[in-house]
Design an enzyme around this catalytic site. Structure first.
Site: not given
Lengths: 272, 313
Positions: B35, B56, B81, B165
């Site tokens: 992603s 993370e 995150f 995105r």
């Protein structure tokens, strides 16, 4: 081997912990005293370092993940010749190179700024990974507190150290059993420490953290271990070496007054 | 060239180029390499790619250790995150040591879309710009993202790069993108009546709004403020003085983001009328990116209306 010289050095380190925390009027004597022997063993024998060349290419590095114990690290570094011992008096004062929790880039020998628990261990994983990537000889050591093991990032870091087979990483848990609010066992149980690390893929060595024969032997075993990281679980006493501080949670983050400091220095065989 | 590209796609492509140019570049991810597009780097340089799993905090801690060992580190996960969950590690390990870590965070803002509120970050620019020494970058399209990422990797020190995105239209090409300079706002359109300062994907919305307003005779200056920190104060002060009113637009909360940053500059240098387009102190929800932008007031039409509000003052 004669360990007397290390015991004497550790006493000097302890004397300087007491004096510097007294001068500062605040700080963390208990957890500094508990890891003083481990710190002495690392700086005076185990680690490949050079105070004249603190950024030596293939040096070993120590990250004090329990950053509040920096009086022990400062005392050991000064004793080892990284900076003048006189400067220990400036601990925690405005403008000092000796911050209340160590900041890298101020005095030589501090490899990472720590203070926020768990992060130093995570950073040491990155350092060990970099050494692997570059085929460097340098080993990475991280000293953790027992209460610090309550931080989630410690276990994230442990998982990754094992996943990447970081046999050049050696963690030492200063297991003095106490944290600010009291006993680990009452605040939040961290036991069984050994089994937890074993389950995370570590080579686990349990020792008395005040016995130099056991400390050096553990470091030898750690260096000989291939393919997995090592954790040395060192049983210690908070405030070790000072009768009235020993095993007292109240001395986690409190400076002694002058009378107490004098007594402590005397007990440690130092001069006031 | 396609007419649209997500800034995260540009990130994946430029990582492959940068990997060849910088032998000390390493890339980290937290189980989102498909992603975030760091997987593109892994394809070419598998030995310099490290997955840290869904952890993370440790990824950014380890990134610090790698950086303090001479590596340039790009460490990616979703913006939520990176900036949220790992904030204190980014502050105390990366920021405090001024480590050479590039926090390249994708899926920022409302255009995450269908995944909903838990994944829609509106706080990241606000959080990151409070960290001393942190450079904060928010590219507006694929071409500028590539150029800015090149500059980010070339500079020493910590950076936060906000990536999206959804595919967004290009308005830079390879040539015009070369004019972009980290830390300098880029005037995309001159104008004298009002200034629209936009960041990230809101730049294309701002350009659309400016075109419509031009038809009505309202002459809008449009600035692409791709660098939120250090903020180009000169271009803001000049705009305030020359046009008298500023509209800011961002795919981020109006609390603490570009709007606040611009207000900090104008309030202390050249008070002027301000109007802020952005997320209004509320969580998002699931939906298509375009539908969400409309519902939460982050479209060309919201900018158009805002300019009219300013013009009436």
């Amino acid at each position: 081997m004669d360990y007397k010289q290390f015991e004497e050095l550790a006493s000097k380190v302890r004397v300087d912990i007491i004096k510097s925390v007294f001068e500062a009027g605040s700080g963390h004597p208990g957890g500094s005293l508990s890891c003083a022997d481990i710190m002495t063993a690392l700086y005076f024998k185990e680690m490949n370092i050079d105070p004249e060349n603190p950024l030596m290419e293939d040096r070993d590095r120590l990250v004090l993940s329990k950053g509040h114990a920096c009086p022990a690290q400062y005392a050991a570094l000064a004793e080892r010749g990284y900076f003048p011992k006189e400067e220990l008096k400036t601990l925690r004062k405005l403008g000092s190179r000796l911050q209340g929790h160590a900041k890298m880039g101020l005095v030589p020998g501090i490899e990472m700024s720590t203070g926020s628990l768990g992060q130093g261990f995570s950073v040491s994983v990155g350092m060990a990974l970099a050494n692997k990537l570059d085929n460097k000889e340098g080993r990475v050591y991280a000293i953790l507190g027992d209460g610090e093991l309550q931080e989630g990032i410690v276990w994230e870091a442990a998982m990754s150290a094992s996943h990447y087979h970081l046999d050049n990483l050696c963690a030492v848990v200063d297991w003095n059993g106490l944290q600010i609010d009291g006993k680990n066992d009452d605040v939040m149980t961290v036991r069984p420490i050994e089994d937890k690390f074993r389950a995370f893929g570590f080579n686990v060595i349990s020792i008395n953290g005040h016995d130099f024969a056991e400390i050096f032997d553990a470091f030898d075993q750690a260096r000989a271990c291939k393919g997995q990281p090592t954790v040395i679980v060192a049983s210690t006493h908070k405030g070790h070496g000072v009768s009235f501080m020993e095993d007292q949670a109240g001395w986690h983050g409190k400076a002694p007054n002058e009378e107490q400091a004098k007594q402590a220095v005397e007990e440690l065989g130092g001069e006031w | 060239m396609a007419d649209k590209m997500a800034t995260r796609e540009a990130y994946g492509k430029v990582l492959q180029e940068l990997g060849a140019e910088y032998p000390n570049l390493v890339v980290l991810d937290a189980d989102l390499s498909g992603s975030t597009k760091t997987g593109e780097f892994k394809k070419v340089f598998p030995e310099r790619f490290f997955n840290f799993g869904i952890a993370e905090q440790n990824m950014y801690g380890a990134a610090t250790g790698l950086a303090l060992s001479g590596k340039i580190v790009c460490a990616s996960t979703f913006a939520m995150f990176a900036s949220g969950r790992a904030f204190e590690i980014i502050r105390n390990s990366i920021g405090y040591t001024h480590a050479n870590v590039k926090v390249c965070a994708t899926h920022a803002g409302i255009t995450v879309g269908e995944d909903g509120a838990s994944h829609q970050t509106f706080e990241d620019l606000a959080l990151m710009r409070t960290i001393p020494g942190m450079t904060v970058v928010n590219p507006s399209d694929g071409a500028s993202a590539k150029e800015l990422l090149r500059q980010v990797v070339a500079m020493e020190g910590p950076c936060y790069v906000r990536l999206g995105r959804a595919a967004v239209p290009f308005f830079y090409d390879e040539e015009s993108a070369k004019e972009i300079k980290l830390g300098k706002g880029n005037t995309l359109r001159e104008g004298k009546d009002v200034t629209i300062i936009a960041t990230g994907i809101m730049v294309s919305e701002a350009m659309k709004a400016a075109e419509e307003l031009a038809i009505e005779g309202i002459d809008c200056r449009v600035i692409d403020m791709h660098t939120i920190k250090p903020l180009d104060e000169d271009i803001i002060i000049k705009a305030a003085k020359e046009t008298g009113a500023i509209l800011t637009c961002e795919e981020h909360s109006i609390i603490g983001g570009l709007g606040s940053a611009v207000a900090e500059v104008t309030a202390t240098n050249c008070p002027c009328q301000l109007y802020m387009v952005g997320q209004r102190d509320t969580f998002g929800e699931s939906g298509s990116p375009e539908a969400l932008k409309a519902k939460y007031g982050m479209t060309a039409s919201d900018i158009y209306k805002g300019v009219h509000v300013l013009m009436k003052k």
